[in-house]
Write a protein that holds these residues in place. Structure first.
Motif, short mmCIF file in Angstrom:
data_model
loop_
_atom_site.label_atom_id
_atom_site.label_comp_id
_atom_site.label_asym_id
_atom_site.label_seq_id
_atom_site.Cartn_x
_atom_site.Cartn_y
_atom_site.Cartn_z
N VAL A 74 -43.31 50.11 2.74
CA VAL A 74 -43.74 50.80 3.92
C VAL A 74 -45.42 50.32 3.85
CG1 VAL A 74 -44.19 53.00 4.86
CG2 VAL A 74 -42.03 52.67 3.46
N GLY A 75 -45.65 50.14 5.12
CA GLY A 75 -46.94 49.96 5.30
C GLY A 75 -48.02 51.22 5.73
N VAL A 76 -49.11 51.37 4.70
CA VAL A 76 -49.99 52.37 5.01
C VAL A 76 -51.30 51.97 5.04
CG1 VAL A 76 -50.56 54.63 4.09
CG2 VAL A 76 -48.19 53.93 3.70
N LYS A 77 -52.17 52.12 6.08
CA LYS A 77 -53.42 51.93 6.16
C LYS A 77 -54.47 52.97 6.53
CE LYS A 77 -56.36 48.07 7.46
NZ LYS A 77 -56.20 47.40 5.75
N ALA A 78 -55.49 53.35 5.60
CA ALA A 78 -56.41 54.18 6.44
C ALA A 78 -57.48 53.46 7.23
CB ALA A 78 -57.23 54.74 4.76
N VAL A 92 -45.78 50.07 -1.58
CA VAL A 92 -46.97 50.45 -0.47
C VAL A 92 -47.61 49.05 -0.06
CG1 VAL A 92 -48.77 51.74 0.13
CG2 VAL A 92 -47.30 52.32 -1.53
N VAL A 93 -47.41 48.56 1.10
CA VAL A 93 -47.96 47.53 1.72
C VAL A 93 -49.31 47.78 2.30
CG1 VAL A 93 -47.62 45.56 3.35
CG2 VAL A 93 -45.61 46.48 2.07
N ASP A 94 -50.17 46.87 2.20
CA ASP A 94 -51.67 47.10 3.11
C ASP A 94 -51.27 46.20 4.02
OD1 ASP A 94 -54.23 47.55 3.68
OD2 ASP A 94 -55.03 46.28 2.29
N PRO A 95 -51.11 46.79 5.49
CA PRO A 95 -50.65 45.83 6.53
C PRO A 95 -51.83 45.25 7.21
CG PRO A 95 -50.36 48.09 7.06
CD PRO A 95 -50.92 48.20 5.73
#
Ligand code: NI
Length: 393
Positions: free
Chosen positions: A173-177, A322-325
């Motif tokens: 899953v890609g999660v980015k702040a 966790v992917v940094d997309p």
């Protein structure tokens, strides 16, 4: 049981639910059967349906009866006017309509999270709201839901949303702040000249030549006016003029799209683009005007909720998933919900290279690896559980 275990036990049911939506796609604001199927599944799970007067779309409310925060999950439910080219048993049964953006996946994983959370109610306080948004594809659904007051009664304290992402493998899953998807604005340009015979250009003011110069000069807004470290797209999508090969027309009409992440850069675009449009035309003896419509803000995830989401992905999928997309210059009207409550928009991996599931959104052979369904349901449910703990403190 953990959210991930409950979700896994629902895997077969989720696949069945998804295929039903996939086979019976409905276009924006026409999601009548989709909405009634959603309401039925929620009702059977003991989740209340809240009537906000929407013609399509559904709002479900899980009440724990204990005081606490209200956390929302949003999934969009509409399909696209595309003829499906996949040769699969669950192929769209509706000619010319297809879930080619995977909103059937979003509907299913938010329903899955609702089913999981309905079984974990005793671990929660407050409420969980499930927002099934119509008409995302025409950028109208979030606005309709917000106008209908879905973020109030009870007031939503935090919100999570999900979009599938075929570039990310299923199970990740890609999660980015920060900024994940761009602000979307629409421009219109009209160029006026003086028409005449194509053989006598010196007796005309050619708006096509002026228009062509405008198209080229607009790119200097990107390359010469804006920091190379700041994302910006200016694309002209329509250019209409003329009636015959040997007639210089007196008008050109163009439309285009502007994409930004930085709100200050976005605010500067109308004046930057107007300057280029008006002065380029003037230099060639024509006149031109720019109209600028702000459609959607950028999807900007809060740091706190991106952290919670990343933790939920680790809990469900394990460390390393966790992917940094890479952010997208595409837009999403989930941004409008984020203006009302902080939260995080996640990209659920649905790709599977070995099985040929690689096509991007809106492709007639778009598909998703269904092993992503329990993953998405569990991650969203876990986001709610962890946010509930976080807000209780
Ligand atoms: Ni979509």
């Amino acid at each position: 049981m953990l959210a991930s275990e409950i979700a896994q036990s629902l895997a077969e049911r989720l696949s069945h639910i998804r295929r039903d939506f996939h086979m019976h796609p409905e276009l924006s604001f026409k999601e009548f059967d989709t909405s009634s199927k959603i309401a039925k599944i929620l009702t059977e799970a003991g989740i209340e349906i809240v009537d906000h007067g929407l013609s399509t779309g559904v709002v479900g409310l899980l009440r724990t009866g204990k005081p606490g925060p209200t956390i929302a999950l949003r999934g969009d439910i509409d399909a696209l006017p595309i003829e499906e080219q996949n040769d699969v048993e669950y192929k769209s049964r509706v000619p010319g309509v297809m879930h080619a953006c995977g909103h059937d996946i979003h509907t299913t994983v938010v329903l899955g999270a609702a089913l999981v959370l309905s079984k974990m109610k005793d671990q929660l306080t407050g409420n969980v709201k499930f927002l099934f948004e119509p008409a995302e594809e025409i950028n109208a659904g979030a606005k309709a839901m917000l106008d209908a007051g879905v973020m109030e009664n009870p007031h939503v304290d935090a919100i999570f949303g999900v979009h599938n992402q075929p570039d990310i493998p299923a199970g990740m899953v890609g999660v980015k702040a920060g900024a994940l998807m761009a602000a979307v604005d629409t421009i219109g340009i009209s160029v006026s000249g003086v028409g005449g015979h194509g053989a006598l250009p010196h007796r005309t003011v050619d708006p096509i030549v002026a228009g062509a110069a405008i198209v080229l000069n607009l790119q200097t807004a990107v390359s010469r006016n804006t920091s190379p470290l700041e994302p910006l797209v200016v694309s002209i999508g329509t250019f209409q003029a003329g009636t015959a090969n040997n007639v210089i027309p007196d008008r050109v009409q163009m439309t285009g799209t502007v994409r930004t992440f930085n709100p200050e850069l976005r605010d500067a675009m109308p004046s930057t683009l107007s300057r280029i449009v008006e002065n380029t035309a003037q230099a060639l003896g024509a006149t031109a005007q720019l109209s600028y419509r702000r459609d959607l803000p950028a999807v900007i995830n809060s740091k706190e909720y991106a952290n919670i989401a990343a933790g939920a992905v680790v809990a469900v999928c394990g460390e390393g998933n966790v992917v940094d997309p890479v952010p997208s210059m595409g837009g999403e009207d989930f941004a409008l919900f984020l203006e009302k409550a902080p939260g995080c928009f996640l990209w659920l991996g649905v790709g599977n290279r070995e099985r040929g599931i690689v096509n991007q959104w809106h492709h007639p052979r778009f598909d998703a690896d269904e092993s992503s369904l329990p993953v998405g349901a569990a991650v969203l449910a876990q986001c709610v559980i962890d946010t509930n703990k976080f807000l209780k403190k």
